[in-house]
Design a protein around this motif. Structure first.
Motif, PDB file in Angstrom:
ATOM      1  N   MET A  47       0.834  -1.204   0.000  1.00  0.00           N
ATOM      2  CA  MET A  47       0.000   0.000   0.000  1.00  0.00           C
ATOM      3  C   MET A  47       0.864   1.246   0.000  1.00  0.00           C
ATOM      4  SD  MET A  47      -3.136  -1.167   2.527  1.00  0.00           S
ATOM      5  CE  MET A  47      -3.123   0.390   3.311  1.00  0.00           C
ATOM      6  N   LEU A  48       1.914   1.251   0.797  1.00  0.00           N
ATOM      7  CA  LEU A  48       2.829   2.390   0.842  1.00  0.00           C
ATOM      8  C   LEU A  48       3.505   2.593  -0.515  1.00  0.00           C
ATOM      9  CD1 LEU A  48       4.156   4.570   2.582  1.00  0.00           C
ATOM     10  CD2 LEU A  48       5.913   2.897   3.162  1.00  0.00           C
ATOM     11  N   GLY A  49       3.892   1.516  -1.161  1.00  0.00           N
ATOM     12  CA  GLY A  49       4.505   1.609  -2.485  1.00  0.00           C
ATOM     13  C   GLY A  49       3.559   2.208  -3.513  1.00  0.00           C
ATOM     14  N   ILE A  50       2.287   1.833  -3.458  1.00  0.00           N
ATOM     15  CA  ILE A  50       1.306   2.378  -4.391  1.00  0.00           C
ATOM     16  C   ILE A  50       1.090   3.861  -4.134  1.00  0.00           C
ATOM     17  CG2 ILE A  50      -1.135   2.302  -5.034  1.00  0.00           C
ATOM     18  CD1 ILE A  50      -0.929  -0.776  -4.569  1.00  0.00           C
ATOM     19  N   ALA A  54       1.885   7.002  -6.653  1.00  0.00           N
ATOM     20  CA  ALA A  54       0.890   8.029  -6.994  1.00  0.00           C
ATOM     21  C   ALA A  54       1.439   9.428  -6.733  1.00  0.00           C
ATOM     22  CB  ALA A  54      -0.389   7.804  -6.198  1.00  0.00           C
ATOM     23  N   VAL A  55       2.135   9.610  -5.619  1.00  0.00           N
ATOM     24  CA  VAL A  55       2.734  10.911  -5.306  1.00  0.00           C
ATOM     25  C   VAL A  55       3.788  11.265  -6.351  1.00  0.00           C
ATOM     26  CG1 VAL A  55       4.193  12.126  -3.632  1.00  0.00           C
ATOM     27  CG2 VAL A  55       2.205  10.828  -2.849  1.00  0.00           C
ATOM     28  N   GLY A  57       3.914  10.239  -9.423  1.00  0.00           N
ATOM     29  CA  GLY A  57       3.211  10.559 -10.666  1.00  0.00           C
ATOM     30  C   GLY A  57       2.648  11.975 -10.651  1.00  0.00           C
ATOM     31  N   GLY A  58       2.078  12.380  -9.514  1.00  0.00           N
ATOM     32  CA  GLY A  58       1.571  13.748  -9.384  1.00  0.00           C
ATOM     33  C   GLY A  58       2.679  14.775  -9.460  1.00  0.00           C
ATOM     34  N   TRP A  59       3.809  14.464  -8.840  1.00  0.00           N
ATOM     35  CA  TRP A  59       4.948  15.375  -8.876  1.00  0.00           C
ATOM     36  C   TRP A  59       5.466  15.524 -10.308  1.00  0.00           C
ATOM     37  CZ3 TRP A  59      10.106  14.924 -10.263  1.00  0.00           C
ATOM     38  CH2 TRP A  59      10.896  16.001  -9.924  1.00  0.00           C
ATOM     39  N   LEU A  60       5.557  14.419 -11.024  1.00  0.00           N
ATOM     40  CA  LEU A  60       6.015  14.477 -12.413  1.00  0.00           C
ATOM     41  C   LEU A  60       5.048  15.273 -13.286  1.00  0.00           C
ATOM     42  CD1 LEU A  60       7.396  10.880 -12.972  1.00  0.00           C
ATOM     43  CD2 LEU A  60       8.699  13.010 -12.937  1.00  0.00           C
ATOM     44  N   LYS A  61       3.761  15.117 -13.044  1.00  0.00           N
ATOM     45  CA  LYS A  61       2.764  15.867 -13.810  1.00  0.00           C
ATOM     46  C   LYS A  61       2.912  17.368 -13.567  1.00  0.00           C
ATOM     47  CE  LYS A  61      -2.211  16.213 -14.448  1.00  0.00           C
ATOM     48  NZ  LYS A  61      -3.526  15.707 -14.039  1.00  0.00           N
TER      49      LYS A  61
END
Length: 86
Positions: A47-50, A54-55, A57-61
């Protein structure tokens, strides 16, 4: 190999067929068939890895959007400079 042994190994927790609903059990796939966390620490780690993915991915966006703004400003400055010369 995955987090738990194969379904044929004794004492393993091999997952069954995925059903079309939200899964919250300890013996369900997590993203991939080979990733079946059978214990609470492994479940928490997955769960922590997922969440970290996600964080990231948001940072890259956000980083990409910022770069595109920078490029647009740079292109606008250069296009204005060429128009002044003509």
């Amino acid at each position: 190999a995955g987090l738990c042994g194969a379904a044929s190994e004794p004492g393993s927790c091999g997952a069954g067929v995925m059903e079309m609903y939200f899964h919250f059990g300890m013996h369900d796939y997590v993203l991939f068939r080979s990733l079946v966390p059978c214990t609470a620490p492994r479940y928490l780690a997955s769960m922590l890895g997922i969440v970290l993915a996600a964080v990231a991915g948001g940072w890259l966006k956000a980083y990409r959007a910022r770069l595109e703004q920078s490029w647009a400003k740079s292109a606008h400055k250069h296009s204005g400079a060429t128009n002044a010369v003509e």
